[in-house]
Design a protein around this motif. Structure first.
Motif, PDB file in Angstrom:
ATOM      1  N   TYR B  36       0.843  -1.180   0.000  1.00 15.18           N
ATOM      2  CA  TYR B  36       0.000   0.000   0.000  1.00 15.18           C
ATOM      3  C   TYR B  36       0.882   1.234   0.000  1.00 15.18           C
ATOM      4  O   TYR B  36       2.001   1.229   0.524  1.00 15.18           O
ATOM      5  CB  TYR B  36      -0.891   0.033   1.248  1.00 15.18           C
ATOM      6  N   GLN B  38       0.794   5.474   0.948  1.00 14.27           N
ATOM      7  CA  GLN B  38       0.055   6.519   1.664  1.00 14.27           C
ATOM      8  C   GLN B  38       0.687   7.867   1.378  1.00 14.27           C
ATOM      9  O   GLN B  38       1.842   8.105   1.740  1.00 14.27           O
ATOM     10  CB  GLN B  38       0.049   6.247   3.162  1.00 14.27           C
ATOM     11  N   ASN B  41      -1.553  12.937   4.525  1.00 12.79           N
ATOM     12  CA  ASN B  41      -2.920  13.245   4.928  1.00 12.79           C
ATOM     13  C   ASN B  41      -3.975  12.502   4.109  1.00 12.79           C
ATOM     14  O   ASN B  41      -5.096  12.995   3.941  1.00 12.79           O
ATOM     15  CB  ASN B  41      -3.175  14.763   4.850  1.00 12.79           C
ATOM     16  N   GLN B  42      -3.591  11.342   3.613  1.00 13.42           N
ATOM     17  CA  GLN B  42      -4.555  10.534   2.872  1.00 13.42           C
ATOM     18  C   GLN B  42      -4.589   9.123   3.442  1.00 13.42           C
ATOM     19  O   GLN B  42      -3.716   8.730   4.225  1.00 13.42           O
ATOM     20  CB  GLN B  42      -4.189  10.481   1.384  1.00 13.42           C
ATOM     21  N   GLY B  43      -5.594   8.362   3.043  1.00 11.31           N
ATOM     22  CA  GLY B  43      -5.665   6.966   3.446  1.00 11.31           C
ATOM     23  C   GLY B  43      -4.710   6.126   2.620  1.00 11.31           C
ATOM     24  O   GLY B  43      -3.924   6.641   1.833  1.00 11.31           O
ATOM     25  N   LEU B  44      -4.772   4.838   2.814  1.00 14.93           N
ATOM     26  CA  LEU B  44      -3.885   3.922   2.087  1.00 14.93           C
ATOM     27  C   LEU B  44      -4.500   3.518   0.752  1.00 14.93           C
ATOM     28  O   LEU B  44      -5.698   3.242   0.669  1.00 14.93           O
ATOM     29  CB  LEU B  44      -3.622   2.670   2.916  1.00 14.93           C
ATOM     30  N   GLU B  88       4.784   7.293   1.695  1.00 16.28           N
ATOM     31  CA  GLU B  88       5.134   6.200   2.595  1.00 16.28           C
ATOM     32  C   GLU B  88       4.527   4.914   2.047  1.00 16.28           C
ATOM     33  O   GLU B  88       3.371   4.896   1.607  1.00 16.28           O
ATOM     34  CB  GLU B  88       4.634   6.465   4.009  1.00 16.28           C
TER      35      GLU B  88
END
Lengths: 114, 113
Positions: B36, B38, B41-44, B88
């Protein structure tokens, strides 16, 4: 909906207060998961729902944490008597067929306990 | 217990260079493995997944990963890094029939111009 929706996006609360975090999964997704992301602990599994039941709640860190899911859809994660160590981003994910399609994550709720 | 280890919490590459993010897992049974990404400030977002079909898995944005059972590895690669790849990256394994994920600690990828 088109994606997994979480609300609020940010929450600041005083130590000792209760908070409720909401997750609205993709319509039709039967599986729903809560995770917590914090600096010291990385991404941790909290609880898994299949429909309205929670066959795996092994990741809930203490009895101050609880979650429910109603109508096979919306889920709420409740933290009672919040502590500073509860500060983290709480992520929700949903899936219809995780083996083939993986999961869709929401953008998370950033919880800050002051 | 199953676990995931990502070697290197920070990786820095130049734009256009090869990206290699390492992931090793421990599993007593054939696992389901995921990468995944990221963004701040966002989701995966799912990059790719291994579910016991082809060992070389192609994902979005030019990423791919190879499942090597003998090395218990699932390293993520991309031939040529773009500035937009800075994010990330998390490797994860699903150890049970419930589909819950065990995540690695994450690797922050920095792309230098």
């Amino acid at each position: 909906g088109a994606g997994v929706s979480q609300s609020p996006s940010n929450k600041v609360t005083e130590k000792g207060k209760d908070v409720e975090l909401r997750c609205d999964p993709i319509s039709g997704h039967t599986a729903l998961y809560w995770y917590r992301q914090s600096l010291g602990q990385g991404l941790e599994f909290l609880i898994y729902f299949q429909g309205n039941s929670a066959p795996d709640k092994s990741g809930l860190p203490s009895d101050r944490f609880s979650a429910e899911r109603t109508g096979g859809s919306v889920s709420t994660l409740t933290i009672q008597r919040t502590q500073q160590e509860d500060s983290a981003v709480y992520l929700c994910a949903s899936s219809l067929d995780w083996r083939n399609y993986g999961y869709t994550f929401g953008s998370g709720t950033r919880l800050t306990v002051v | 217990a199953q676990s995931v280890t990502q070697l290197g919490s920070h990786v820095s590459v130049s734009e256009g260079a090869l990206v290699l993010l390492r992931c090793n897992y421990s599993s007593s049974v054939p696992p389901y493995l995921f990468w995944y990404v990221q963004y701040p400030n966002q989701g995966l977002q799912l990059l790719l997944k291994y579910t016991s079909a082809a060992t070389l898995v192609k994902g979005i944005n030019g990423f791919e990963a190879e499942f090597k059972k003998s090395e218990t590895s699932f390293h993520l690669t991309k031939p040529s890094a773009h500035m937009s790849d800075a994010a990330e990256y998390f490797c994860a394994v699903s150890p049970s029939n419930t589909g819950k994920l065990i995540f690695g600690q994450g690797t922050t990828l920095q792309v230098k111009p």
